[in-house]
Design a protein around this motif. Sequence first.
Motif, PDB file in Angstrom:
ATOM      1  N   ILE A 121      44.118  45.231  20.197  1.00 51.92           N
ATOM      2  CA  ILE A 121      42.875  45.439  20.518  1.00 51.92           C
ATOM      3  C   ILE A 121      42.305  46.393  19.626  1.00 51.92           C
ATOM      4  O   ILE A 121      42.887  47.601  19.680  1.00 51.92           O
ATOM      5  CB  ILE A 121      42.505  45.601  22.037  1.00 51.92           C
TER       6      ILE A 121
ATOM      7  N   THR B 200      40.449  43.352  15.348  1.00 47.84           N
ATOM      8  CA  THR B 200      40.181  42.006  16.185  1.00 47.84           C
ATOM      9  C   THR B 200      39.413  41.852  17.147  1.00 47.84           C
ATOM     10  O   THR B 200      39.034  40.803  17.423  1.00 47.84           O
ATOM     11  CB  THR B 200      41.857  42.055  16.892  1.00 47.84           C
ATOM     12  N   LEU B 201      38.483  42.815  17.450  1.00 44.39           N
ATOM     13  CA  LEU B 201      37.401  42.631  18.191  1.00 44.39           C
ATOM     14  C   LEU B 201      36.113  41.786  17.769  1.00 44.39           C
ATOM     15  O   LEU B 201      35.428  41.448  18.335  1.00 44.39           O
ATOM     16  CB  LEU B 201      36.782  44.032  18.873  1.00 44.39           C
ATOM     17  N   GLY B 202      36.244  41.991  16.355  1.00 41.74           N
ATOM     18  CA  GLY B 202      35.539  41.074  15.483  1.00 41.74           C
ATOM     19  C   GLY B 202      33.910  41.152  15.637  1.00 41.74           C
ATOM     20  O   GLY B 202      33.225  39.926  15.483  1.00 41.74           O
ATOM     21  N   LEU B 203      33.486  42.467  15.792  1.00 44.35           N
ATOM     22  CA  LEU B 203      32.070  42.244  15.768  1.00 44.35           C
ATOM     23  C   LEU B 203      31.505  42.128  14.518  1.00 44.35           C
ATOM     24  O   LEU B 203      30.321  41.457  14.432  1.00 44.35           O
ATOM     25  CB  LEU B 203      31.550  43.924  16.225  1.00 44.35           C
TER      26      LEU B 203
ATOM     27  N   MET C 118      30.983  38.531  14.422  1.00 40.53           N
ATOM     28  CA  MET C 118      29.884  37.988  15.378  1.00 40.53           C
ATOM     29  C   MET C 118      28.557  38.205  14.511  1.00 40.53           C
ATOM     30  O   MET C 118      27.669  37.343  14.778  1.00 40.53           O
ATOM     31  CB  MET C 118      29.780  38.892  16.520  1.00 40.53           C
TER      32      MET C 118
ATOM     33  N   HIS D  81      36.644  36.047   8.683  1.00 38.32           N
ATOM     34  CA  HIS D  81      37.726  36.533   9.879  1.00 38.32           C
ATOM     35  C   HIS D  81      38.709  35.474  10.310  1.00 38.32           C
ATOM     36  O   HIS D  81      39.653  35.873  10.668  1.00 38.32           O
ATOM     37  CB  HIS D  81      36.673  37.015  11.004  1.00 38.32           C
TER      38      HIS D  81
ATOM     39  N   ALA E 203      37.367  49.551  25.089  1.00 40.29           N
ATOM     40  CA  ALA E 203      37.033  49.027  23.794  1.00 40.29           C
ATOM     41  C   ALA E 203      36.452  47.768  23.979  1.00 40.29           C
ATOM     42  O   ALA E 203      35.468  47.661  23.043  1.00 40.29           O
ATOM     43  CB  ALA E 203      38.313  49.051  23.061  1.00 40.29           C
ATOM     44  N   ILE E 204      37.026  46.784  24.625  1.00 41.79           N
ATOM     45  CA  ILE E 204      36.283  45.502  24.769  1.00 41.79           C
ATOM     46  C   ILE E 204      34.864  45.641  25.317  1.00 41.79           C
ATOM     47  O   ILE E 204      33.763  45.196  24.728  1.00 41.79           O
ATOM     48  CB  ILE E 204      36.975  44.544  25.746  1.00 41.79           C
TER      49      ILE E 204
ATOM     50  N   ALA F  59      32.554  47.061  22.654  1.00 44.29           N
ATOM     51  CA  ALA F  59      32.283  46.104  21.508  1.00 44.29           C
ATOM     52  C   ALA F  59      31.179  44.983  22.113  1.00 44.29           C
ATOM     53  O   ALA F  59      30.235  44.657  21.178  1.00 44.29           O
ATOM     54  CB  ALA F  59      33.441  45.413  21.095  1.00 44.29           C
TER      55      ALA F  59
ATOM     56  N   ASP G 164      27.823  46.722  21.992  1.00 44.47           N
ATOM     57  CA  ASP G 164      27.416  46.950  20.636  1.00 44.47           C
ATOM     58  C   ASP G 164      26.708  45.542  20.302  1.00 44.47           C
ATOM     59  O   ASP G 164      25.901  45.379  19.609  1.00 44.47           O
ATOM     60  CB  ASP G 164      28.513  47.127  19.727  1.00 44.47           C
ATOM     61  N   ALA G 165      27.343  44.344  20.671  1.00 45.23           N
ATOM     62  CA  ALA G 165      26.941  42.944  20.089  1.00 45.23           C
ATOM     63  C   ALA G 165      25.492  42.827  20.673  1.00 45.23           C
ATOM     64  O   ALA G 165      24.736  42.104  20.240  1.00 45.23           O
ATOM     65  CB  ALA G 165      27.890  41.918  20.809  1.00 45.23           C
TER      66      ALA G 165
ATOM     67  N   GLU H 185      23.164  45.090  18.931  1.00 48.38           N
ATOM     68  CA  GLU H 185      22.774  44.862  17.406  1.00 48.38           C
ATOM     69  C   GLU H 185      22.446  43.443  17.044  1.00 48.38           C
ATOM     70  O   GLU H 185      21.677  43.358  16.256  1.00 48.38           O
ATOM     71  CB  GLU H 185      24.196  45.290  16.818  1.00 48.38           C
ATOM     72  N   ILE H 186      23.303  42.564  18.015  1.00 46.82           N
ATOM     73  CA  ILE H 186      23.182  41.073  17.430  1.00 46.82           C
ATOM     74  C   ILE H 186      22.232  40.571  18.346  1.00 46.82           C
ATOM     75  O   ILE H 186      21.310  39.561  18.131  1.00 46.82           O
ATOM     76  CB  ILE H 186      24.441  40.245  17.386  1.00 46.82           C
ATOM     77  N   GLY H 187      22.444  40.733  19.663  1.00 39.88           N
ATOM     78  CA  GLY H 187      21.775  40.258  20.647  1.00 39.88           C
ATOM     79  C   GLY H 187      21.926  38.644  20.981  1.00 39.88           C
ATOM     80  O   GLY H 187      22.955  38.363  20.439  1.00 39.88           O
TER      81      GLY H 187
ATOM     82  N   GLY I 250      38.627  39.379  20.102  1.00 42.49           N
ATOM     83  CA  GLY I 250      37.269  39.175  19.747  1.00 42.49           C
ATOM     84  C   GLY I 250      36.477  38.054  20.492  1.00 42.49           C
ATOM     85  O   GLY I 250      35.361  38.292  21.029  1.00 42.49           O
TER      86      GLY I 250
ATOM     87  N   ALA J 258      35.644  39.676  23.771  1.00 43.68           N
ATOM     88  CA  ALA J 258      34.595  40.860  23.359  1.00 43.68           C
ATOM     89  C   ALA J 258      33.135  39.840  23.649  1.00 43.68           C
ATOM     90  O   ALA J 258      32.358  40.143  24.248  1.00 43.68           O
ATOM     91  CB  ALA J 258      34.675  41.624  22.165  1.00 43.68           C
ATOM     92  N   GLN J 259      33.134  38.806  22.861  1.00 43.41           N
ATOM     93  CA  GLN J 259      31.975  37.927  23.036  1.00 43.41           C
ATOM     94  C   GLN J 259      31.947  37.266  24.509  1.00 43.41           C
ATOM     95  O   GLN J 259      30.743  37.270  24.749  1.00 43.41           O
ATOM     96  CB  GLN J 259      32.388  36.769  21.805  1.00 43.41           C
TER      97      GLN J 259
END
Lengths: 515, 515
Positions: free
Chosen positions: A415, A419-422, A425, A439, B48-49, B52, B55-56, B59-61, B278, B281-282
């Motif tokens: 992690i 690897t968290l891959g933001l 995304m 990625h 951390a997950i 992230a 954040d997604a 920032e991305i939504g 990742g 996280a998603q």
Amino acid sequence: MSRRGTERGGAEGRRAKRDIGRLKQLPFRQVTNPYPPMEIVSAEQIEAIHRASLDALQEIGMNFLLPEAREILKAAGAEVAADGPRVRFDRHLIEEKIKTAPAMFRMHARNPDHDLTFGGNHMNFCSVGSPPNASDIEGGRRPGNFADYCDLLRLTQSLNIAHLSGGYPVEPTDIEPDIRHLRAVGTLLKLTDKVGFGYSLGRRRILDAIEMTRIARGISEERMLAEPSLYTVVNANSPLQYDRPMLWGMIEMARRNQPIVITPFTLAGAMAPVTIAGALAQQNAEALAGIAFCQIVNPGAPVFYGGFTSNVDMKTGAPAFGTPEYAKAVLIGGQLARRYAVPYRSSNVNASNHPDVQAAYESQISTWAVMLAHTHMVKHALGWLEGGLCASFEKVIIDAEILQNVAEFLRPVEITDATLGLEAMRDVGPAGHYFGTAHTLERFETAFYQPILSDWRNFETWSEDGAVDATHRAHRIYKEILADYQEPPMDPAVAEELDAFVERRIRDGGATAEA
Amino acid sequence: MSRRGTERGGAEGRRAKRDIGRLKQLPFRQVTNPYPPMEIVSAEQIEAIHRASLDALQEIGMNFLLPEAREILKAAGAEVAADGPRVRFDRHLIEEKIKTAPAMFRMHARNPDHDLTFGGNHMNFCSVGSPPNASDIEGGRRPGNFADYCDLLRLTQSLNIAHLSGGYPVEPTDIEPDIRHLRAVGTLLKLTDKVGFGYSLGRRRILDAIEMTRIARGISEERMLAEPSLYTVVNANSPLQYDRPMLWGMIEMARRNQPIVITPFTLAGAMAPVTIAGALAQQNAEALAGIAFCQIVNPGAPVFYGGFTSNVDMKTGAPAFGTPEYAKAVLIGGQLARRYAVPYRSSNVNASNHPDVQAAYESQISTWAVMLAHTHMVKHALGWLEGGLCASFEKVIIDAEILQNVAEFLRPVEITDATLGLEAMRDVGPAGHYFGTAHTLERFETAFYQPILSDWRNFETWSEDGAVDATHRAHRIYKEILADYQEPPMDPAVAEELDAFVERRIRDGGATAEA
């Protein structure tokens, strides 16, 4: 966390040495378990089992059928009956003597790349040991024979997930008993270069196995003393008895610093009380007495705490394996072994008569229990069927897949920001897909475990390709491995010395269990 | 520890209600897990997950395709794009809104004996949901149809280890889509008296499912509000999108206090990043957004944190299930759900094309992971094959055996003076056996788990009886269960009201996903 143990590190590691012939497998490596063990009873409950087992050794005692063993125990302070095999142990004697057993040690193979550590969070998988029969779905079930014996050893050598031999992978009953150990161990040492094994079936036989192993490794007797190189399994003749051939094995192996796996065979309801608690108390008594005996013979001798408690089918009396009760016994056995700081042995077992769905789910129950128990030596990890009465060639392959899954499961998830891959995304955004992203492309070749047996093609493709089920695929795979097998190299001088030893001892008539 | 949960207590409990026809099974009971969950990443790694994923969302939504849903989110303070479906979430908004989700709730079945608790250490097993095909080894694979649909529901009702329905056990594709939900749910409510299900495929359809469930339970709308009685699964259209029919389902179910299982479908390497970290996280981003949305609609509405992260076969792009990566994702998903104190949903999955050894070991890997993760709702627990593309009748029985093993494994070992059995060891002594002792006779009938599928007879007896492997035995067993099935009673007035509702809504033309 080292890079080596993480997703990427391991993935890189996989590129080396994974392939033998057509088999795309994981590389040979020691499996370590980074997760805490599963503990299903409390420390107080472990103490209750401990106390009951010491009560049993003090009040009931055990039969030691070899007079020489009783003399050793008497000299150490045990209470030896004047007129029979019974030996009773003061609880403090047991607690004192087991202290010298090492918590961790290394075993040395003919090929040093195959040396293994036992203890800590290491996990080692043995091929099946001792079935009287062998089978494959083409040839059916047949009595153990030397040809199958050799083929099963070739699988052990070829499969990287098989760390060491677990005894004769099938009993070669077509070789006379008195010379069987010579032919069998001599052949084992040539067909594999992994850690081997000798049976404690009398003094002479185990001494022969030790000597053959020494010759095959090309080392001195002094170095053998410093480097454990083969092991033996000693089963208590449960309840509460050690027989003569096993005691000879314990004495000679302990004296030579070779590991002894002390394993009571405590089937709840048959050779042990019908409750899991009672069977474990008896297992613990027998194991502690065996460990103490080895330590009395040679303080510091490497030993394993072996657990083999399962239950019987109370309708038929038949042994059952891979049951819920077995899983609990394996886990509590691990807790007991950690209580004594001795490496733990348990097994991958099932009671199915065919390499079928039952064999798979019972083995998978066993395997998770064994993993969660922090088992250091997993006996019968590849190939066991029918509660140990048959070695199955297909089951070897099924188990290799199950064990590779375990090994991969035990590699920690990495992690990190990468690897968290933001970033990925962000690149893909809602409603896209990741197939072609940078990625993905950087990682896809080694991102995930690639199975050797599982078939993930869709139904239509699988059907068009013959709709071959997993058992029949396992059959094909084992045949391919045998066709691609290559004998590991052995120095010709060493081979000659080994052959000469075997032939000389065979000319001498070999040895009986009472020699 | 209550007597009820221990070896003896459970054994006594087994005598009641275990048998339906020829099937000797465990009684219906809620399974609880007395052992701690397995945690394979640290609390810091979970954070951390979590970070992230926030954040997604910030920032991305995510895309919310239903304008009504965007209005609800805008009013709650989310940043809704002026010219499209994108919604961005301030991290504090998410953290604030998810707080009202309950940690535990009860679901009410038509038969109150089948009510279920979700949360804490409870574990509930659902039958398979939504496959487009069904198969058995005699009839082969066929498109989903109403006859198989009914038979699979009869198995769900008859097997005590199936706690609730997991959706349509096979899609009855021979019923017109617009009226399918009426015929399917109406039939489900009659053939089983366990907790049922409605699909979020549009507003009108989920409202119909809620109303049919209310009628079948014979209760008022007010009481339905207080008593969750059916659930729905909402899949994110990963990556980062919720579609219109699902959002309607979320709105209507949340308003009526009926549980919503928020389940992102994040296959690493396809709809999610190629790394497990990742993909998780998603998954977490999508799950949190969905949970927050439901809580905004109705603070306190019961929801599940659903995990469905697995990987694809990077050679073919085909989804893989029951893999080491899947097991890790299930366990970390459980850690995340506990972080948010929301009940957890995961699944018993495999990617095999046949109810064979691969199906068994992949399912068994899934099942151990699901159990160790403290999953509260195990979807697809009985019958799933081919990565969800097929419901297998034999697999229902294989899974029932696997799950009964889990239930038995989770019953604590009783450690008392009586179970430790020192008295029995004294009676038997060294070299005896325990078959006839008082300690054994008092316990042997209920001492151990009795399987429904495993065959523990010896090879000779098994061979003489036809050498039937476990898959073929599962076939026989499912046929017997169907032959012995009895429809659970329903008050005639309730049945009449339910029939009348179904027929009226069918005459009205049913409903589309866009209604």
